[in-house]
Design an enzyme around this catalytic site. Structure first.
Site, PDB file in Angstrom:
ATOM      1  N   TYR A   5      -1.457  10.314  -3.109  1.00  2.80           N
ATOM      2  CA  TYR A   5      -1.316  11.579  -4.085  1.00  2.80           C
ATOM      3  C   TYR A   5      -0.357  12.527  -3.626  1.00  2.80           C
ATOM      4  O   TYR A   5       0.242  13.405  -4.206  1.00  2.80           O
ATOM      5  CB  TYR A   5      -2.755  12.109  -3.820  1.00  2.80           C
ATOM      6  CG  TYR A   5      -4.024  11.417  -4.354  1.00  2.80           C
ATOM      7  CD1 TYR A   5      -3.791  10.183  -5.203  1.00  2.80           C
ATOM      8  CD2 TYR A   5      -5.393  11.597  -4.652  1.00  2.80           C
ATOM      9  CE1 TYR A   5      -4.839   9.229  -5.650  1.00  2.80           C
ATOM     10  CE2 TYR A   5      -6.170  11.155  -5.450  1.00  2.80           C
ATOM     11  CZ  TYR A   5      -5.866   9.922  -5.893  1.00  2.80           C
ATOM     12  OH  TYR A   5      -6.848   9.065  -6.434  1.00  2.80           O
ATOM     13  N   ARG A  52       0.037  14.800   9.405  1.00  4.19           N
ATOM     14  CA  ARG A  52      -0.983  14.142  10.217  1.00  4.19           C
ATOM     15  C   ARG A  52      -0.202  14.335  11.710  1.00  4.19           C
ATOM     16  O   ARG A  52      -0.988  14.369  12.637  1.00  4.19           O
ATOM     17  CB  ARG A  52      -0.932  12.674  10.128  1.00  4.19           C
ATOM     18  CG  ARG A  52      -1.483  12.206   8.673  1.00  4.19           C
ATOM     19  CD  ARG A  52      -1.488  10.920   8.419  1.00  4.19           C
ATOM     20  NE  ARG A  52      -1.603  10.676   6.996  1.00  4.19           N
ATOM     21  CZ  ARG A  52      -2.055   9.464   6.369  1.00  4.19           C
ATOM     22  NH1 ARG A  52      -2.017   8.328   7.083  1.00  4.19           N
ATOM     23  NH2 ARG A  52      -2.171   9.267   4.964  1.00  4.19           N
ATOM     24  N   ASP A  66      -3.622   2.668  -5.521  1.00  2.00           N
ATOM     25  CA  ASP A  66      -2.388   2.464  -4.862  1.00  2.00           C
ATOM     26  C   ASP A  66      -2.139   1.445  -3.821  1.00  2.00           C
ATOM     27  O   ASP A  66      -1.353   1.416  -3.265  1.00  2.00           O
ATOM     28  CB  ASP A  66      -2.155   3.914  -4.000  1.00  2.00           C
ATOM     29  CG  ASP A  66      -3.124   3.868  -2.760  1.00  2.00           C
ATOM     30  OD1 ASP A  66      -3.997   3.010  -2.617  1.00  2.00           O
ATOM     31  OD2 ASP A  66      -2.640   4.555  -1.751  1.00  2.00           O
ATOM     32  N   GLU A  67      -2.845   0.099  -4.342  1.00  3.01           N
ATOM     33  CA  GLU A  67      -2.659  -0.875  -3.603  1.00  3.01           C
ATOM     34  C   GLU A  67      -2.559  -2.087  -4.451  1.00  3.01           C
ATOM     35  O   GLU A  67      -3.149  -2.444  -5.458  1.00  3.01           O
ATOM     36  CB  GLU A  67      -3.983  -1.362  -2.904  1.00  3.01           C
ATOM     37  CG  GLU A  67      -4.169  -0.377  -1.558  1.00  3.01           C
ATOM     38  CD  GLU A  67      -5.600  -0.949  -1.088  1.00  3.01           C
ATOM     39  OE1 GLU A  67      -5.740  -1.574  -0.150  1.00  3.01           O
ATOM     40  OE2 GLU A  67      -6.512  -0.355  -1.630  1.00  3.01           O
ATOM     41  N   ASP A  91       0.865  -1.339  -0.038  1.00  6.76           N
ATOM     42  CA  ASP A  91       0.125   0.143  -0.096  1.00  6.76           C
ATOM     43  C   ASP A  91       0.827   1.230   0.048  1.00  6.76           C
ATOM     44  O   ASP A  91       1.611   1.482   0.757  1.00  6.76           O
ATOM     45  CB  ASP A  91      -0.846   0.031   1.201  1.00  6.76           C
ATOM     46  CG  ASP A  91      -1.784   1.009   1.311  1.00  6.76           C
ATOM     47  OD1 ASP A  91      -1.852   1.599   0.398  1.00  6.76           O
ATOM     48  OD2 ASP A  91      -2.309   1.347   2.385  1.00  6.76           O
ATOM     49  N   MET A  92       0.772   1.950  -0.978  1.00  6.16           N
ATOM     50  CA  MET A  92       1.567   3.383  -1.013  1.00  6.16           C
ATOM     51  C   MET A  92       1.310   4.276  -0.202  1.00  6.16           C
ATOM     52  O   MET A  92      -0.003   4.171   0.418  1.00  6.16           O
ATOM     53  CB  MET A  92       1.238   4.020  -2.298  1.00  6.16           C
ATOM     54  CG  MET A  92       1.388   3.108  -3.469  1.00  6.16           C
ATOM     55  SD  MET A  92       2.988   2.351  -3.758  1.00  6.16           S
ATOM     56  CE  MET A  92       4.124   3.556  -3.882  1.00  6.16           C
TER      57      MET A  92
END
Ligand code: TTP
Length: 667
Positions: free
Chosen positions: A23, A60, A120-121, A18-19
């Site tokens: 984006y 985050r 993206d997975e 998983d990236m």
């Protein structure tokens, strides 16, 4: 009633890659000065700074969340860099992200069976690679273990106080007394670490991964330690992982089924499901869902990694929240035209690059009515056979919308009542490879010879469509028809079609002026080759060394399919194709009434299968790209299958089904 248990093997090595904040990473690669800064990508929508769709890990840390709007994010983190998603046709244009995802896929696909699960997975079945490593160069025989592998998180790994983390991981990876399943996972750790490093080196994107013996566990693990880390689930750690995993954390349990498990069965964690027998779960949720729940409580999932590098469907959608809701047919048509144009562009490039063709067009919308007496009434989804060509997709999408609107407003729609559209999407599904070779293409055409098409009144109409005859439709396309083949079809009729394969081989002979018709008047395009249909692209040359071909219009593959229309055509009728050079006439299609009874039967069958919306045919990657509002609508529209209904009738009335949420892939 117990049902067949899925074939499971613990001795598999599955990875979910998983990236990280994908984006954002794509935008940071475009603007390297943003690297390391708190950054977020915002939707195309000025209101309150736009909605955040991707947030960097630096942002985050400052408390910025995806649910925030740009203004809120700025308040939480004044130094945040907000990048607007690229825009085309008045809506977000995700092409850059799609291609970036393809770059990653093309690297990962070299390692084993690879399934592109979303933008993206990726899932990888690394069992063969791990088996080979175990046989040829097992971890304990290696002189050194890569640092990236030594940073892996191994669930349930015992560590004494003061033990060095990396040393403990090394010991685990190199254990000689481990059972075969864990030895294979240890090989998986080394392989995945190397792959992630390669992805970083070649694309500049970091990713995280989960490594386990099935897809479900690998997916759960990949999200546990982000960014740029990998997590392993040894067989012995499965129960511990699931016993504390809140039901809602499992993708398929995030909706109504998860809520029902909590409220009706008092279940909080996946492990709590262990208290219930399979029969009990089947009584509550139907046979399939009951068995599925029983299995997941034990970490069992028989779902195979599909060898699929390309999306299962294409979609284009847009939301119109609050005051921007659409309230006139002309506005709806305007937006459907934009969405259809984007969809057509992607269909054309899929056809050109991958020789794939889609056969079902689906329209979905979310709406509300001004005097909604039935507020739960959903705007119905509608599908019809897909016709290639921008104007056809636009026309069909609008027809589907009108049919759906009539159904939504009711046959005797109250004239005072108005409607508002808050989301629109069009998607193309049932995508298949065009078989290579004229003969099989012929069969393809014949198998498609009767197709219902959507009509303005929303009813399915059936037309008999036959392959174009050489003398009629292709008469002015001789320049590409150099490879035309004549063959006898099942019906006994003789047809001639241009050879699609050779058309591709000869594509570089097409004069520049005629290249445009290949991609909806786009003159700059790329093609891909080999089984790995990733992003390795080759610019097509533009030789004009064939004198014959120089001055004559060339029909394109797209045109061939445009010609293959569901529009009724009477025998001998010909039409001008406005999108191709004026000299090239459209192929003709003649009715063959002698086959009408078989055809009618076929039509009936197709009507049942095609005039319906099937979420199973929509790729998760496309689904993920749709506006959240439409995704919600999709979910709520899912219907339990008959088998589940049967199970439900035996239950306590509170029955629900997984089909309401995400149907198993094999459905
Ligand atoms: P995700 O993989 O869900 O998230 P992410 O890659 O941004 O971050 P993480 O490191 O936590 O995995 O989504 C992949 C991309 O899809 C994301 O970068 C932006 C896009 N996306 C949307 O456009 N809308 C959405 O609601 C979500 C969830 C994602």
């Amino acid at each position: 009633m117990p049902v067949a248990r899925p074939e499971t093997s613990d001795a598999r090595v599955i990875a979910h890659v998983d990236m990280d904040c994908f984006y954002v990473q794509v935008e940071q690669r475009k603007q390297p000065e943003l690297r390391g800064l708190p950054t977020a990508v915002v939707q195309y929508n000025e209101w309150q700074g736009g909605g955040l769709i991707a947030v960097s890990y630096e942002a985050r840390k400052c408390g910025v969340k995806r649910s925030m709007r740009g203004d809120e994010a700025k308040a939480a983190c004044p130094e945040i860099q907000l990048v607007q998603v690229p825009v085309a046709r008045g809506k977000a244009d995700l092409n850059t992200y799609r291609s970036a995802g393809s770059e990653v896929v093309s690297i990962l696909a070299l390692s084993g069976k690879c399934e592109r699960a979303s933008i993206d997975e990726v899932y990888l079945d690394l069992t063969d690679a791990a088996e080979s490593m175990l046989a040829d160069a097992p971890p304990e025989s290696l002189e050194s273990i890569d640092e990236e592998a030594l940073k892996s998180h191994i669930l349930g790994m015992r560590r004494e106080d003061g033990d060095d983390f990396k040393e403990s991981v090394r010991d685990w990876i190199c254990r000689k007394d481990a059972d075969r399943r864990d030895k294979l996972l240890a090989c998986g750790i080394i392989i995945v670490a190397a792959l992630r490093k390669q992805v970083l080196k070649e694309t500049e994107f970091s990713c995280s991964a989960g490594i386990a013996h099935n897809k479900m566990l690998a997916k759960l693990a990949s999200g546990m330690n982000k960014p740029a880390q990998q997590t392993v689930v040894p067989y012995s750690a499965v129960q511990e992982l699931l016993s504390s995993l809140p039901v809602k954390k499992m993708k398929q349990l995030g909706g109504k089924l998860g809520t029902s498990l909590q409220t009706d069965l008092g279940i909080d964690t996946v492990g709590d499901l262990l208290q219930f027998s399979e029969t009990k779960l089947q009584e509550h949720y139907g046979i399939n869902t009951g068995t599925w729940l029983w299995n997941i409580a034990r970490g069992i999932s028989g779902e195979e990694v599909q060898g699929r590098l390309l999306p299962k469907s294409h979609g284009s959608g847009k939301t119109f929240p609050g005051p921007r809701a659409l309230k006139s047919l002309s506005n709806v048509q305007h937006w459907l035209n934009q969405l259809s144009e984007e969809l057509s562009e992607r269909l054309s490039s899929d056809l050109e690059q991958n020789k794939r063709i889609a056969s079902t067009l689906t329209l979905h919308a979310s709406a509300f009515r001004s005097r909604d007496s039935d507020s739960h009434k959903k705007f119905p989804s509608k599908s019809c056979p897909l016709r290639y060509g921008v104007t056809k997709v636009q026309e069909d999408a609008f027809n589907l919308f009108q049919a759906a609107l009539r159904e939504y407003m009711g046959p005797f729609g109250n004239k005072q009542e108005t409607w508002r559209i808050t989301g629109l999407s069009v998607s193309a599904s049932k995508i298949v490879d065009i078989p290579s070779g004229t003969s099989s293409i012929m069969r393809y055409f014949q198998s498609q010879s009767t197709v219902p098409s959507c009509s303005a009144d929303g009813c399915v109409q059936e037309h008999i469509v036959n392959a174009p005859s050489a003398s009629e439709g292709c008469s002015e396309q001789r320049s590409v028809e150099t490879q035309a083949a004549s063959l006898e079809g099942d019906t006994g009729a003789t047809y001639t079609l241009p050879d699609l394969d050779n058309l591709h081989k000869n594509i570089d002979l097409i004069p520049e002026k005629d290249m445009s018709c290949l991609l909806n008047e786009t003159t700059d395009f790329q093609t891909q080759s080999g089984s790995n249909k990733g992003t390795q692209t080759k610019r097509i040359g533009r030789k004009t060394n064939n004198a014959k071909e120089k001055n004559q219009g060339m029909p394109s593959i797209v045109d061939i399919f445009k010609n293959y229309t569901a529009t009724p055509q009477s025998k001998q009728e010909t039409r001008e194709d406005s999108t191709v050079s004026s000299t090239s006439k459209r192929a003709n299609f003649s009715s063959r009434s002698s086959h009408s009874s078989e055809v009618n039967q076929e039509v009936e069958e197709r009507r049942e299968t095609e005039w319906s919306y099937k979420i199973g045919e929509i790729d998760q990657s496309v689904f993920d790209e749709l506006p959240a509002e439409i995704q919600r609508e999709f979910r709520s529209l899912l219907r339990p299958n008959k088998q589940l209904k049967a199970g439900k009738s035996k239950g306590d009335g509170s029955a629900s089904s997984i089909a309401h949420y995400f149907p198993p892939l094999n459905r």
